[in-house]
Design a protein around this motif. Structure first.
Motif, PDB file in Angstrom:
ATOM      1  N   ALA A 298     -11.694  30.390 -10.383  1.00 30.53           N
ATOM      2  CA  ALA A 298     -12.110  29.424 -11.381  1.00 30.53           C
ATOM      3  C   ALA A 298     -11.534  29.901 -12.935  1.00 30.53           C
ATOM      4  CB  ALA A 298     -13.638  28.981 -11.502  1.00 30.53           C
ATOM      5  N   PHE A 300     -12.569  28.801 -16.857  1.00 27.03           N
ATOM      6  CA  PHE A 300     -13.616  28.241 -17.722  1.00 27.03           C
ATOM      7  C   PHE A 300     -13.022  27.854 -19.029  1.00 27.03           C
ATOM      8  CE2 PHE A 300     -16.066  30.084 -14.245  1.00 27.03           C
ATOM      9  CZ  PHE A 300     -16.700  28.880 -13.840  1.00 27.03           C
ATOM     10  N   LYS A 334      -9.546  22.680 -16.718  1.00 29.66           N
ATOM     11  CA  LYS A 334     -10.278  23.974 -16.848  1.00 29.66           C
ATOM     12  C   LYS A 334     -11.632  23.341 -16.370  1.00 29.66           C
ATOM     13  CE  LYS A 334      -7.204  26.311 -18.975  1.00 29.66           C
ATOM     14  NZ  LYS A 334      -6.413  27.155 -17.980  1.00 29.66           N
ATOM     15  N   THR A 335     -12.473  24.429 -15.664  1.00 27.40           N
ATOM     16  CA  THR A 335     -13.865  23.871 -15.172  1.00 27.40           C
ATOM     17  C   THR A 335     -14.731  23.849 -16.039  1.00 27.40           C
ATOM     18  OG1 THR A 335     -13.082  25.458 -13.019  1.00 27.40           O
ATOM     19  CG2 THR A 335     -15.188  24.806 -13.509  1.00 27.40           C
TER      20      THR A 335
END
Length: 577
Positions: A298, A300, A334-335
């Protein structure tokens, strides 16, 4: 500000009726009138408020700059302490070691056996933040390493030398800490905080674009994965688990083994990019602090993105072409966070509550220790609390509440807070432990109310003013070439602009910036002209502190305001004690 006495209202507060009566001048009830068993034994000495039914005791006090906590199955509480760094420059650490083992052998809610152990300051240790338990070892962050200490059967204090599990972690810069967490399989997830605010080649300077590519992300700004069972591991970019996390201080697993982390949002949007953020009242609330759910690979968003809680989305940072909050760009991929919190509160630790001692409504949610802000000027600083965020199925399940409050005391300011929450951990009986890194206090929070109680907020602390005492007026000297009116105006500007955030409202300094009231300047010759020049140019490479000072202190000062602030800084440095 006059000294004030704390009186905390509310049926579920940590300070009871006696304190309220004393603060108002009335007599406290006699011992004979008290119930046979106090609802919250020792609560008056804790200084914090809690929701109804919850109760706190001071489990330990003055044990060092306590950071994170871990609690063993037998109830022994372990703490890591951190000294000798830019964060705690005036303390040296306990000569017996930076790690602390605490036991409540008398079951009173207070530790009666406190032992320091581990590598000592004399042996070159500065301690650290992270601490954990796995199998029969105590794991701890120390300098650039994670080490472990074997625990002999029946012993709560290790006596053998530490074994190096991981070494070579990056140090220096804005976030040199290495918190970690270990799962049941022995996977050790370690946070590597960033060296900079937003990956600028000149850190925290106005108008400087971010580096592209951000080489810093190769070794920092994310979570790395190692084995807690393997000795002699070396840090490298290859073990990165997730990226784009500026400073993930709090790490915790839920009942299904999902890994959550907190995120310190970036600083200085107003100070470095004021033209893009004209609404100061709104911008002090940007960007949000975050709670994220980590999955392998991931991203962020740091440094390209920040989370805007007004728009509920990630937006492009000004260092990477952002326009003040409209442009999204790469941030669309993006997460986003699971939950968001007010800006600059500084989430320094987090634990998912999986025990059963608290009401069922708290099960599966996150307790987050907010260390407190420094970058909310010209608004007042905030945070300095413990928050509860309900979670369900990997998502937020309602709004957060302030679970524990009152730590900072009357003045919420980085350099003046009485206590600053830093660590949270849950014991084997379901009690919540909270640590503080100002005075080394640790609280134990238990529950005595109905099992079906709903989630509730702590009562806000109320501070009762005592009768005013006669105080000598402080008259500051006037620098040659300036006026007393400029000194007075400069004092107001110093406190309302960004200066007080780093140097303290009384110019006595803090962990971010040096004291200005000692008469021993670090960068000037003490003259008004040199102070004015320094404020104008800033300090890009500090001698003793970890973060640079941008030009004008990051404020949008007019020439008249600049002269007034410089006059005040000269005055506080030349005042007679």
């Amino acid at each position: 500000m006059r000294a004030r006495i704390m009186a905390i209202a509310g049926a579920g507060s940590a300070v009871g009726l006696g304190a309220l009566l004393l603060a108002s001048g009335a007599s406290a009830p006699s011992a004979a009138a008290a119930p046979a068993k106090a609802a919250c034994a020792g609560a008056e000495e804790t200084g914090i408020t809690l929701p109804p039914g919850f109760c706190a005791t001071v489990f330990a006090d003055n044990v060092g700059n306590t950071r994170h906590l871990a609690v063993a199955a037998d109830g022994t509480v372990y703490a890591n302490t951190w000294n000798g760094s830019s964060y705690f420059r005036n303390t040296k650490g306990d000569p017996n070691g930076f790690l602390v083992a605490m036991q409540d052998t008398g079951h009173s809610g207070k530790a009666d056996k406190i032992t320091h152990f581990g590598v000592t300051p004399a042996q070159g240790s500065h301690g650290g933040t992270g601490v954990g338990l796995y199998k029969n070892f105590v794991y701890a962050e120390m300098n650039d390493e994670i080490v472990r200490y074997p625990l002999a059967p029946g012993s709560d204090v290790p006596t053998d030398k530490p074994q190096v599990v991981l070494s070579g972690m990056p140090l220096g810069g804005d976030h040199p800490m290495h918190p970690f967490v270990i799962d049941a399989k022995g996977q050790m997830f370690v946070d590597m905080g960033t060296a900079t605010n937003s990956c600028q080649p000149k850190n925290r300077q106005p108008g400087v674009p971010g580096a592209e590519p951000c080489v810093e992300k190769e070794t920092r700004g994310g979570t790395w994965l190692y084995s807690a069972d393997k000795l002699g591991q070396k840090f490298s970019p290859a073990e990165r688990y997730i990226t784009g996390l500026r400073n993930g201080m709090g790490l915790s697993f839920d009942a299904l083994g999902r890994l959550y982390a907190t995120q310190h949002g970036r600083d200085q949007l107003i100070q470095n990019w004021g033209k893009l953020y004209p609404d100061v009242k709104q911008t002090v609330e940007l960007p949000s602090e975050e709670l994220v759910l980590e999955t392998k690979g991931a991203d962020f968003g740091w440094p390209n993105c920040y989370y805007d809680n007004f728009q509920h989305k990630l937006v492009l940072a000004p260092e990477y072409g952002g326009d003040g909050g409209k442009a999204v760009g790469v941030c669309a991929s993006k997460t986003p966070p699971v939950a968001a919190f007010p800006a600059h509160w500084a989430p320094n630790d987090m634990t998912i509550y999986k025990a059963k001692a608290f009401p069922a409504a708290y099960r599966g949610g996150a307790f987050i220790a907010f260390h407190g802000s420094w970058n909310r000027s010209p608004a007042v600083q905030d945070g300095f609390n413990v928050v509860f965020q309900p979670l369900k199925d990997g998502k937020a399940n309602g709004n957060y509440v302030v679970f524990a409050d009152g730590f900072a005391g009357p003045g919420k300011a980085t350099g003046k807070a009485t206590f600053r929450p830093t660590g949270v951990a849950v014991g084997p009986n379901g009690a919540l432990y909270i640590s503080d890194d100002v005075k080394g206090r640790i609280w134990k929070v238990t529950y005595q109310g109905p099992a079906n109680a709903p989630i509730a907020s702590a009562p806000a602390p109320v501070y009762a003013e005592p009768a005013p005492a006669a105080e000598a007026a402080v008259t500051l000297p006037t620098p040659p070439g300036a006026t007393a009116a400029q000194v007075t105006a400069g004092m107001a500007l110093f406190k309302s602009k960004t200066c007080a955030a780093c140097h303290g409202a009384d110019a006595a300094g803090g962990s971010i910036g040096p004291p200005l009231n000692t008469g021993s300047p670090l960068w000037t010759d003490g003259s008004l002209a040199s102070i004015t020049d320094l404020i104008t140019k800033g300090v890009p490479t500090p001698k003793q502190y970890r973060s640079p000072m941008p030009p004008m202190g990051g404020a949008q000062l007019t020439p008249d305001e600049l002269n007034a602030v410089a006059a005040y800084v000269w005055a506080v440095g030349h005042q007679k004690k």
